[in-house]
Write an enzyme that holds these catalytic residues in place. Structure first.
Site, PDB file in Angstrom:
ATOM      1  N   HIS A  39      10.935 -29.097  -4.947  1.00  0.00           N
ATOM      2  CA  HIS A  39       9.520 -28.740  -4.948  1.00  0.00           C
ATOM      3  C   HIS A  39       9.293 -27.381  -4.268  1.00  0.00           C
ATOM      4  O   HIS A  39       8.571 -26.524  -4.772  1.00  0.00           O
ATOM      5  CB  HIS A  39       8.742 -29.856  -4.249  1.00  0.00           C
ATOM      6  CG  HIS A  39       7.260 -29.691  -4.291  1.00  0.00           C
ATOM      7  ND1 HIS A  39       6.413 -30.447  -3.519  1.00  0.00           N
ATOM      8  CD2 HIS A  39       6.463 -28.854  -5.002  1.00  0.00           C
ATOM      9  CE1 HIS A  39       5.167 -30.089  -3.768  1.00  0.00           C
ATOM     10  NE2 HIS A  39       5.170 -29.125  -4.655  1.00  0.00           N
ATOM     11  N   GLU A  49      10.562 -24.722  -6.476  1.00  0.00           N
ATOM     12  CA  GLU A  49       9.646 -24.521  -7.603  1.00  0.00           C
ATOM     13  C   GLU A  49       8.524 -23.556  -7.198  1.00  0.00           C
ATOM     14  O   GLU A  49       8.146 -22.667  -7.954  1.00  0.00           O
ATOM     15  CB  GLU A  49       9.068 -25.877  -8.037  1.00  0.00           C
ATOM     16  CG  GLU A  49       8.002 -25.805  -9.110  1.00  0.00           C
ATOM     17  CD  GLU A  49       6.737 -26.510  -8.694  1.00  0.00           C
ATOM     18  OE1 GLU A  49       5.726 -25.812  -8.534  1.00  0.00           O
ATOM     19  OE2 GLU A  49       6.758 -27.750  -8.516  1.00  0.00           O
ATOM     20  N   HIS A  50       7.992 -23.728  -5.982  1.00  0.00           N
ATOM     21  CA  HIS A  50       6.969 -22.801  -5.495  1.00  0.00           C
ATOM     22  C   HIS A  50       7.563 -21.415  -5.249  1.00  0.00           C
ATOM     23  O   HIS A  50       6.967 -20.403  -5.583  1.00  0.00           O
ATOM     24  CB  HIS A  50       6.414 -23.287  -4.156  1.00  0.00           C
ATOM     25  CG  HIS A  50       5.375 -24.351  -4.272  1.00  0.00           C
ATOM     26  ND1 HIS A  50       4.104 -24.181  -3.794  1.00  0.00           N
ATOM     27  CD2 HIS A  50       5.408 -25.594  -4.813  1.00  0.00           C
ATOM     28  CE1 HIS A  50       3.401 -25.285  -4.016  1.00  0.00           C
ATOM     29  NE2 HIS A  50       4.172 -26.159  -4.639  1.00  0.00           N
ATOM     30  N   GLU A 105       6.310 -21.039   1.784  1.00  0.00           N
ATOM     31  CA  GLU A 105       6.085 -22.079   0.781  1.00  0.00           C
ATOM     32  C   GLU A 105       6.558 -23.451   1.270  1.00  0.00           C
ATOM     33  O   GLU A 105       6.002 -24.466   0.901  1.00  0.00           O
ATOM     34  CB  GLU A 105       6.788 -21.727  -0.534  1.00  0.00           C
ATOM     35  CG  GLU A 105       6.271 -20.461  -1.187  1.00  0.00           C
ATOM     36  CD  GLU A 105       4.793 -20.547  -1.588  1.00  0.00           C
ATOM     37  OE1 GLU A 105       4.354 -21.631  -2.038  1.00  0.00           O
ATOM     38  OE2 GLU A 105       4.079 -19.536  -1.433  1.00  0.00           O
ATOM     39  N   GLU A 111       0.587 -29.592   1.075  1.00  0.00           N
ATOM     40  CA  GLU A 111       0.344 -30.264  -0.201  1.00  0.00           C
ATOM     41  C   GLU A 111       0.805 -31.720  -0.086  1.00  0.00           C
ATOM     42  O   GLU A 111       0.106 -32.649  -0.485  1.00  0.00           O
ATOM     43  CB  GLU A 111       1.118 -29.541  -1.317  1.00  0.00           C
ATOM     44  CG  GLU A 111       0.908 -30.165  -2.694  1.00  0.00           C
ATOM     45  CD  GLU A 111       1.827 -29.582  -3.773  1.00  0.00           C
ATOM     46  OE1 GLU A 111       2.357 -28.473  -3.570  1.00  0.00           O
ATOM     47  OE2 GLU A 111       2.003 -30.250  -4.795  1.00  0.00           O
ATOM     48  N   ARG A 170      -9.975 -50.677 -34.204  1.00  0.00           N
ATOM     49  CA  ARG A 170      -9.511 -50.841 -35.581  1.00  0.00           C
ATOM     50  C   ARG A 170     -10.158 -49.833 -36.521  1.00  0.00           C
ATOM     51  O   ARG A 170      -9.560 -49.394 -37.490  1.00  0.00           O
ATOM     52  CB  ARG A 170      -9.819 -52.259 -36.069  1.00  0.00           C
ATOM     53  CG  ARG A 170      -8.811 -53.295 -35.601  1.00  0.00           C
ATOM     54  CD  ARG A 170      -9.400 -54.692 -35.576  1.00  0.00           C
ATOM     55  NE  ARG A 170      -9.902 -55.115 -36.872  1.00  0.00           N
ATOM     56  CZ  ARG A 170     -10.812 -56.087 -37.041  1.00  0.00           C
ATOM     57  NH1 ARG A 170     -11.301 -56.727 -35.992  1.00  0.00           N
ATOM     58  NH2 ARG A 170     -11.213 -56.420 -38.238  1.00  0.00           N
TER      59      ARG A 170
END
Ligand SMILES: [Zn+2]
Length: 1078
Positions: free
Chosen positions: A160, A163-164, A238, A260, A703
């Protein structure tokens, strides 16, 4: 594994006040995304109600408000029939064979995907082993994605944080955050990054080819050559770091991901999802948290972080995806330039996800979560039963059948398992999302929240006995037909909302591809679907579904029952633990250490706050103003009428689907009844008529249509006091079923009886549970709607129907349903009679003109059936919430801080430059100060051009007062701002990107209707566009004066922890009126 079912329900009381504020479902599950959605962050241009809400089928992963994202697993049941764009001849579907060889690739496999009218070619880069899927078709919304397998070994959140971090500067783009430059100045229709439990995805999308390749290049350079592996400060920013501003102060933890994740861990639903997943997979990578546990994140070293990147962010471990109408040769050229720099490595082997072996015995896990002190804690338990379905891959037909089964059991309010759980009275709302087949092994999870202590043991028994019953008795033919039609419709329509279709396909293919299986298979569902239908027809539904229930659930010993207990101490206990840890650290530091930490803190802040040099900024490729059309995009609209009712027609290619909206003016509804409107809407969909119970009615909708929904929608109108407020009914159907669609809409509007007290009580409890989650998880939208409600009537109306006032109302209503049901039932009837009128309605039709013409006969019969009398206005809505600053205390480790004012009150006249400026403030000043140096997950501003409200908001923010100070300094920021032409152009282009956002036909038709209702003319749109395009630096300076002038009339609302509110009031006495909410 989170509360998907609850989210499905949430759609029913969609609150327009919360429009642009929701996160992709990835964030809510155990997936993390780098940025808040761009649309989420810069809510400048409001696009209310573009998506389907209500009982629209297969809403797993869809969110309750605003920019919902269709999660890919929604579509995992089967494939759409065709891409919805007008057919036109195309030139090239695959790269030239010579070029393929010359660039070092080999073609592995090619298929024409009839389901999507697309050609898909799988290539392999010979030197590194990188795989590339190149999909060509007519879709102008081009998508690129690169995915690495990144299984973590612990819960430090490496994947994570990486990724940042990789998006914070790279070899070719050596600035602080190229990602933010792209957010500011590109025409992207999608830009984000996601961390899954076992992979990291970097997708971008754009309709402009030049822009698209710019985005691709920035992303490729970022993942392969990021600065973060050599620059420790990026990792600190980060991920995590110690912060100390002065030796006399306390040391604190800071970091974007750190905060976060504190936010994630403050939400009971997220905690439940995490505990469940980890208990199901004790032996493989899914047993740890790829997002990072805030208690573990500070154990991560920079060296481990570097090593993780070196190993896994490598072509040998990459899967690359291209999709759309661009040149397939160009794709290979772009990619090979990067791949050629690498030699093959061992990553592909090392990143393999090992299989979790099945248990021989079921397990039970008991954990605690941080609860508030309000309400009866004995009733706040959560229970979820989880199964791991298999330890070997399932074949496509089984997966498809499981998808159907999931929909049959849980997909609609009428689905028997879902109904049984909610009607049991054992809990308020469903948790666990049913089937989840995203990861290597499929899971099934289901349970309830707000369960009483004494009932905790009963949930599992209930689920098991209901499963047994379904295995024994099967499903009714009507239920099977409804699920079948719903799923097929959804496939044919392939409506991914604001989420690019190419991305939804990529994520689906990845479910196989990532694990070394055939990436084409998940895209080729037509055949397995036919087979399944044939089996159901020949052998009967019971023969197909009963063995699945028996084998995968009832006889499956790999079952974990998770019980989550509320603990009012836990929140403060973890805070105390963190504080003690830091105090111990400080005590162990020498004077020199402390001085060094202060210096490092300052150095990092200085770096964060120093703007990039112009030459670095110039490296990020961008378009020029010449590349963008000077005229606004047109949506065809013809205004006509049928017997006095206005009918809007949008002639658009919709692949044989009719989209119909009916909007009823809501201003005649008694203001006291407004908070009841969302539940009125839910009752309309889920209460049944004299002749049909709600199950039958729901199945009939399934339906015969592609879905019907009903919800209130409110917006301010520029220059007017009265809001624009409607109850909107939306429906869609294939051309052959138009009559049924309008018949059903009529039945819903007129025939539903508000008599089922027990069901209504359930609706109230579900809404209450949902609002409780919103208080913790979407505090920024609660704060925003609260501030809006203090400033204008539209805001007040919306807050009554979805904010804190609504939450308060629900507490009273819950009691009233027991003590005085007749009056509640009467109020529901009163709402109906007060808005239901032919004269006060507007019809909006979107389809090809032939289809629209055919629909009009049915529209006429529907309108004829509605009451004709002119309704008298019961009461003038003329309320706002009391003007005061508020601190709303909730149990959370991170805050949501808002401040707002109405800039029209200062005499400001709307100019298109305001869009550019407010987006710019959000992407630079607030991003840098609130997020990057403040450590919050998000900081942004929102300008509502209809009401004039300009608001600042933060998301998962460790600060409170500091953030307010940053908001106030925006004026100085603008006054001191120097902008070169390049930066200004980028800001303008980014704003145009928002204005021209890509929309599917149904969204276009709806947007056009909203513009009509709000009186926004084409001339005005043209003028705004010209103003946007001609924005100058002087406009920024003038805007500073506007913000300055409105400062004295601004209001603050913070949704925050009790401690932080108290601290704020201590340092600024009387700042916030405190109210404990949870
Ligand atoms: Zn994140």
């Amino acid at each position: 594994m989170s509360a998907h079912a609850a989210e499905k329900m949430a759609c029913l009381s969609r609150n327009p006040a919360l429009r642009c504020f929701s996160l992709p479902s990835f964030v809510q599950r155990t997936r993390y995304s780098r940025a808040l959605q761009p649309s989420f962050r810069s809510g400048v241009l409001r696009r209310p109600g573009l998506q389907w809400v209500g009982v629209a089928p297969l809403q797993k992963g869809r969110l309750s408000s605003g920019c919902q994202v269709l999660h890919h697993r929604t579509l995992s049941v089967a494939a759409p029939q065709a891409v919805m764009s007008p057919p036109s001849p195309r030139t090239q579907t695959e790269a030239s064979p010579e070029l393929v060889t010359q660039l070092g690739f080999e073609k592995v496999k090619e298929q024409f995907l009839d389901e999507y009218k697309s050609t898909a070619v799988l290539y392999r880069h010979k030197k590194t082993g990188a795989e590339l899927m190149s999909v060509t078709n007519e879709d102008e919304n081009k998508v690129f994605g690169i995915v690495f397998r990144t299984p973590p070994k612990d819960s430090t959140g490496i994947p994570h944080i990486l990724e940042h971090s990789v998006l914070c500067g790279s070899r070719k783009y050596p600035l602080k955050e190229p990602f933010v430059e792209l957010l500011k100045g590109s025409l992207h229709t999608f830009l984000n990054a996601f961390t899954y439990p076992d992979r990291t995805c970097y997708p971008v999308a754009s309709t402009n080819t030049k822009d698209f390749y710019n985005l691709v290049d920035v992303y490729l350079d970022a993942v392969f050559f990021p600065k973060c592996v050599s620059d420790k400060q990026i990792f600190q920013q980060e991920g995590w770091h110690h912060e100390l501003n002065d030796p006399s102060e306390e040391v604190t933890f800071k970091g974007v991901v750190f905060n976060e994740m504190k936010g994630v861990y403050s939400q009971p639903d997220s905690v439940l999802g995490r505990v469940s997943q980890q208990a199901l997979f004790p032996d493989n990578t899914y047993g740890v948290d790829s997002g990072g546990d805030p208690a573990v994140i500070p154990k991560l070293s920079f060296e481990e972080f570097q090593e993780f990147h070196r190993k896994f962010y490598h072509p040998s471990n990459a899967r690359i995806w291209f999709y759309g109408d661009d040149d397939p040769n160009e794709r290979l050229r772009l990619i090979s330039a990067y791949l050629d720099e690498f030699e093959a490595n061992e990553a592909a082997r090392e990143s393999e996800v090992s299989v979790q072996k099945l248990f021989s015995e079921p397990k039970t896990v008991v954990e605690k979560y941080a609860a508030g002190e309000m309400g009866d804690l004995k009733k706040k338990h959560m229970v979820c039963v989880n199964w791991l379905l298999a330890d070997s891959p399932l074949d496509m037909e089984t997966e498809l059948a499981l998808g159907f089964l999931d929909h049959l059991m849980l997909g609609t309010p009428a689905a028997p398992l879902r109904k049984a759980l909610l009607e049991s009275g054992l809990g308020d709302a469903i948790v666990g999302g049913g089937l989840d087949d995203d990861l290597l092994q499929a899971q099934f999870s289901l349970g309830l929240k707000n369960v009483s202590e004494e009932n905790v043991g009963k949930i599992e028994d209930l689920i098991i006995s209901k499963l047994k019953e379904l295995a024994d008795e099967g499903f009714t033919p009507e239920a099977v037909e409804a699920s079948m039609n719903t799923i097929e419709f959804s496939l044919r329509e392939n409506n991914t909302g604001s989420f690019p279709r190419g991305l939804s396909l990529m994520l689906r293919a990845m479910g196989n591809w990532l694990y070394g299986r055939d990436p084409f298979e998940p895209l080729r569902f037509a055949k397995p679907l036919e087979n399944l239908k044939a089996r159901i027809a020949n052998e009967g539904a019971k023969a197909v579904f009963s063995p699945l229930i028996q084998n995968f659930l009832l006889d499956n010993a790999h079952k974990v029952t998770v019980m989550l207990q509320p603990d009012p101490e836990k929140g403060s206990a973890s805070e105390t633990e963190e504080k003690e840890l830091l105090q111990k650290l400080k005590a162990s530091m020498t004077k020199e250490d402390l001085a060094e930490l202060v210096r490092a803190t300052e150095e990092l802040r200085l770096k964060q706050e120093t703007p990039d040099p112009p030459e670095a900024l110039a490296t990020v490729p961008s378009l020029s103003l010449k590349d963008i059309p000077s005229e606004p995009t047109q949506i065809p609209m013809d205004v006509g009428d049928i017997n006095g009712t206005t009918v809007l027609r949008h002639d658009l290619f919709t692949n044989d689907v009719l989209y119909a909206d009916l909007a009823f003016d809501m201003s005649s509804v008694d203001s006291k009844l407004l908070p009841l409107v969302p539940l009125f809407c839910q009752s309309v969909m889920e209460m049944g008529t004299k002749d049909m119970d709600f199950v039958q009615l729901n199945q009939l909708i399934g339906r015969k249509t592609g879905g019907i929904s009903i919800f209130p929608s409110t917006s301010a109108r520029r220059g007017k006091k009265e809001p624009c407020s409607h109850i909107v009914v939306r429906g869609k159907a294939m051309s052959s079923q138009i009559q049924e669609l309008f018949d059903l809409i009529r039945i819903l509007l007129q025939d539903v009886q508000f008599t089922d007290q027990q069901r209504f009580k359930q609706f109230v409890c579900q809404s209450k549970a949902r609002m409780e989650s919103a208080m913790r998880g979407r505090g920024h939208s609660i704060a925003a709607s609260r501030m809006d409600a203090k400033m204008n009537i539209a805001g007040w109306v919306s807050e009554q129907m979805g904010g804190l006032s609504y939450f308060d109302y629900l507490q009273t209503l819950e009691k009233q349903v027991d003590s005085d049901w007749p009056s509640v039932s009467e109020s529901l009837n009163q709402i109906r009679t007060s808005f239901l009128s032919r004269q006060r309605s507007l019809v909006n039709l979107t389809a090809e003109s032939k289809l629209i013409t055919r629909a009009e006969t049915h529209v006429t019969s529907l309108l004829d059936a509605l009451p004709a009398g002119e309704l008298s206005k019961v009461e003038c809505w003329n309320s706002c919430l009391e003007w005061s600053n508020e601190g709303l205390a909730v149990p959370t480790q991170v805050n949501y801080v808002g401040k707002a004012s109405n800039i029209y009150d200062t005499g400001y006249q709307l100019n298109g430059s305001a869009y550019v400026i407010s987006k710019y403030i959000g992407n630079t000043w607030l991003w840098d100060r609130v997020r990057v140096s403040g450590g919050a997950y998000g900081g942004f501003c929102d300008f509502d051009s209809h009401s004039g409200v300009f608001s600042f908001l933060s998301y998962r923010d460790p600060n409170l007062l500091e953030t307010l100070d940053i908001y106030d300094k925006t004026v100085e920021f603008l006054r001191e701002l120097e902008l070169d032409d390049d930066s200004l152009t980028k800001a303008i282009i980014g704003t145009i990107g928002d204005v021209d956002s890509y929309q599917l036909p149904d969204a276009k038709g709806y947007t056009s209707m909203v513009r009509y209702q709000l009186g926004i003319t084409e001339e005005e749109r043209k003028q705004r566009r010209e103003e946007i395009l001609s924005t100058k630096l002087s406009d920024f300076k003038k805007f500073a004066d506007v913000l300055e002038a409105s400062k004295s009339k601004s209001v603050v609302v913070a949704v925050a922890s009790e401690d932080d509110i108290a601290t704020a009031n201590k340092s600024r006495p009387g700042l916030l009126n405190v109210r404990k909410v949870l």
